[in-house]
Design a protein around this motif. Structure first.
Motif, PDB file in Angstrom:
ATOM      1  N   MET A 175       0.819  -1.344  -0.181  1.00 53.88           N
ATOM      2  CA  MET A 175       0.004   0.096  -0.086  1.00 53.88           C
ATOM      3  C   MET A 175       1.080   1.330  -0.006  1.00 53.88           C
ATOM      4  SD  MET A 175      -3.208  -1.173  -0.157  1.00 53.88           S
ATOM      5  CE  MET A 175      -2.298  -2.551  -1.047  1.00 53.88           C
ATOM      6  N   LEU A 176       0.416   2.395  -0.564  1.00 48.36           N
ATOM      7  CA  LEU A 176       0.967   3.521  -0.671  1.00 48.36           C
ATOM      8  C   LEU A 176       0.543   4.354   0.774  1.00 48.36           C
ATOM      9  CD1 LEU A 176       2.776   5.731  -2.047  1.00 48.36           C
ATOM     10  CD2 LEU A 176       0.827   6.606  -3.179  1.00 48.36           C
ATOM     11  N   TYR A 177       1.779   4.887   1.442  1.00 54.48           N
ATOM     12  CA  TYR A 177       1.641   5.634   2.554  1.00 54.48           C
ATOM     13  C   TYR A 177       2.014   7.181   2.290  1.00 54.48           C
ATOM     14  CZ  TYR A 177       0.729   1.414   5.236  1.00 54.48           C
ATOM     15  OH  TYR A 177       0.343   0.005   5.620  1.00 54.48           O
ATOM     16  N   VAL A 178       1.107   7.822   2.787  1.00 49.96           N
ATOM     17  CA  VAL A 178       1.421   9.638   2.572  1.00 49.96           C
ATOM     18  C   VAL A 178       1.200  10.324   3.637  1.00 49.96           C
ATOM     19  CG1 VAL A 178       0.366  11.512   1.434  1.00 49.96           C
ATOM     20  CG2 VAL A 178       0.012   9.177   0.376  1.00 49.96           C
ATOM     21  N   THR A 179       2.313  11.153   3.993  1.00 52.23           N
ATOM     22  CA  THR A 179       2.308  12.216   5.111  1.00 52.23           C
ATOM     23  C   THR A 179       1.874  13.301   4.836  1.00 52.23           C
ATOM     24  OG1 THR A 179       4.482  13.015   4.891  1.00 52.23           O
ATOM     25  CG2 THR A 179       4.445  10.887   6.212  1.00 52.23           C
ATOM     26  N   VAL A 180       0.820  13.839   5.515  1.00 50.72           N
ATOM     27  CA  VAL A 180       0.179  15.180   5.613  1.00 50.72           C
ATOM     28  C   VAL A 180       0.465  16.102   6.508  1.00 50.72           C
ATOM     29  CG1 VAL A 180      -1.872  16.177   4.870  1.00 50.72           C
ATOM     30  CG2 VAL A 180      -1.444  13.935   3.975  1.00 50.72           C
ATOM     31  N   GLY A 181       0.812  17.087   6.487  1.00 55.30           N
ATOM     32  CA  GLY A 181       1.052  18.171   7.501  1.00 55.30           C
ATOM     33  C   GLY A 181      -0.216  18.907   8.036  1.00 55.30           C
ATOM     34  N   ASP A 182      -0.258  19.482   8.994  1.00 56.61           N
ATOM     35  CA  ASP A 182      -1.386  20.331   9.559  1.00 56.61           C
ATOM     36  C   ASP A 182      -1.501  21.515   8.785  1.00 56.61           C
ATOM     37  OD1 ASP A 182       0.358  22.038  10.465  1.00 56.61           O
ATOM     38  OD2 ASP A 182      -0.286  21.903  12.724  1.00 56.61           O
ATOM     39  N   LEU A 202      -3.222   4.116   1.317  1.00 61.05           N
ATOM     40  CA  LEU A 202      -4.021   4.327   0.205  1.00 61.05           C
ATOM     41  C   LEU A 202      -3.506   2.924  -0.801  1.00 61.05           C
ATOM     42  CD1 LEU A 202      -3.249   7.961  -0.966  1.00 61.05           C
ATOM     43  CD2 LEU A 202      -5.126   7.252   0.746  1.00 61.05           C
ATOM     44  N   ASP A 203      -4.885   2.745  -1.646  1.00 59.69           N
ATOM     45  CA  ASP A 203      -4.313   1.622  -2.470  1.00 59.69           C
ATOM     46  C   ASP A 203      -3.842   2.300  -3.955  1.00 59.69           C
ATOM     47  OD1 ASP A 203      -6.511   2.865  -4.253  1.00 59.69           O
ATOM     48  OD2 ASP A 203      -7.765   1.066  -3.666  1.00 59.69           O
ATOM     49  N   LEU A 204      -3.513   1.525  -4.814  1.00 62.62           N
ATOM     50  CA  LEU A 204      -2.823   2.157  -5.983  1.00 62.62           C
ATOM     51  C   LEU A 204      -3.518   3.194  -6.886  1.00 62.62           C
ATOM     52  CD1 LEU A 204      -1.062  -1.132  -7.376  1.00 62.62           C
ATOM     53  CD2 LEU A 204      -0.183   0.651  -5.781  1.00 62.62           C
ATOM     54  N   ASP A 205      -4.858   3.260  -6.638  1.00 69.31           N
ATOM     55  CA  ASP A 205      -5.789   4.129  -7.230  1.00 69.31           C
ATOM     56  C   ASP A 205      -5.882   5.586  -6.205  1.00 69.31           C
ATOM     57  OD1 ASP A 205      -5.845   2.717  -9.628  1.00 69.31           O
ATOM     58  OD2 ASP A 205      -7.470   1.633  -8.699  1.00 69.31           O
ATOM     59  N   GLY A 206      -5.313   5.695  -5.161  1.00 73.14           N
ATOM     60  CA  GLY A 206      -5.579   6.552  -4.079  1.00 73.14           C
ATOM     61  C   GLY A 206      -6.633   6.245  -3.140  1.00 73.14           C
TER      62      GLY A 206
END
Length: 366
Positions: A175-182, A202-206
């Motif tokens: 799976m795709l992991y994404v860090t998001v700030g505040d 996320l999966d490969l399609d977001g």
């Protein structure tokens, strides 16, 4: 799921080695608590004590414009994002630098621009996290040595001049992991309806990956500005910028709440998950994170070095600082296919003092 408290606070000098160690934020010496739900997960073999220390092998490339992320190709070359220009470069081990393409829609402002890259496990698509004029977003581009037109997978992520997050990595689960700030609004980190201040899975399609704890894209919450992701076996770790008191290395649990803005550093009680390691903000400002053979390597921007943190299950032993002040601000660290570490400097950003060759990609061996 139990969010058992775990804290490691470090602060003593590495005696006899001439290496700076972390100053304490709450108490002298380490404090280790119950490892919590991560106990029993597969991990890399424990590091030797002390672990082998990294040394600079050579400079691979020079003259880059705030390189932010590295994504290695099967042939050992790396794709490199430039935050300010929106360019993606291919850099090989011999130092050849070729432009792969310019990502359309990138609008650099403050800490925003073209940030994280991740190559799909199939190798035929490249994912990028970028700041546009109106939002932060995740895009996917066909990749065949060059990039095709981007497809927007996730849009509407809150945008500000700082606290973008932006790291992308595929986990051991595919799976795709994404860090998001505040986005400089701490309340968003605790808002379950906002993607800001979160780590996403996320999966490969977001879309939200199957098994996510809330049934949404959110994997964990309560983050201020996480910019590092790595795994030690099945254990997931993240590096996070603090505000005034404590930068953090966190062991990430699905559904975990890491406290921001209610708490900075350790001491959040039963409601929040404590960091495993904290630093005074003057000594760290952590960005890129990599783990190899049970040792975490964490880039320090303000701290201008590479923190070497031996991991011990869900805890850690005392960090030591490599290259303190020698290379300037360090943004990204990634493990190359040949076992070396590649580092990127970030001396041409608004907070750096660039030398004639900055920014650089460096090869480090352990």
């Amino acid at each position: 799921m139990s969010l058992t408290r775990r804290t490691m606070l470090t602060g003593m000098l590495a005696g006899g080695l001439g290496l700076a160690a972390c100053a304490p934020t709450e108490a002298a010496g380490p404090t280790v608590h119950d490892a919590g739900d991560g106990a029993g997960a597969a991990a890399s073999p424990p590091a030797t004590t002390p672990p082998a220390f990294p040394t600079l092998d050579r400079t691979i490339a020079t003259g880059l414009a705030v390189p932010w992320s590295l994504a290695f190709l099967p042939d050992g070359a790396a794709l490199v994002s430039e935050r300010e220009t929106g360019r993606i470069l291919r850099v090989d081990d011999a130092g050849a630098v070729d432009e792969v393409g310019v990502v359309p829609g990138v609008a650099p402002r403050g800490e925003g621009g073209l940030l994280g890259l991740a190559l799909a496990p199939t190798g035929d698509a490249l994912y990028a996290y970028l700041s546009s004029e109106s939002d932060n977003r995740l895009v996917r581009m066909p990749f065949d040595g060059g990039i095709g037109a981007p497809e927007v997978l996730v849009s509407g992520i809150e945008l500000a001049s700082n606290h973008q997050g932006g790291r992308l990595r595929f986990g051991p689960d595919g799976m795709l992991y994404v860090t998001v700030g505040d986005a400089a609004d701490g309340a968003l980190a605790q808002d379950p309806d906002s993607l800001a201040g979160k780590i996403l899975r996320l999966d490969l399609d977001g879309q939200a990956a199957e098994g996510n704890p809330f049934g949404t894209r959110v994997w964990s919450l309560g983050h201020r500005n996480p910019q590092g992701l790595a795994w030690d076996g099945d254990r997931m770790w993240a590096a996070e910028f603090g505000q005034d008191t404590a930068d953090e290395l966190n062991r990430i649990e699905p559904g975990g709440n890491y406290g921001w803005p209610e708490v900075e550093g350790a001491g959040g009680g039963d409601r929040f998950v404590d960091p495993v390691v904290t630093w005074p903000t003057s000594q760290c400002s952590p960005s890129g994170l990599e783990i190899d053979r049970g040792v975490a390597y964490l880039c320090a921007l303000r701290g201008q070095g590479l923190w070497v943190v031996p991991l011990a299950g869900d805890g850690a032993d005392e960090p030591r600082l490599a290259f303190g002040g020698e290379l300037g601000r360090l943004r990204c660290v990634a493990l190359a296919p040949d076992g070396a570490l590649w580092l990127t400097t970030s001396n041409r950003d608004a907070n750096g003092t660039p030398g004639a060759d900055d920014d650089r990609i460096l090869r480090v061996v352990v």
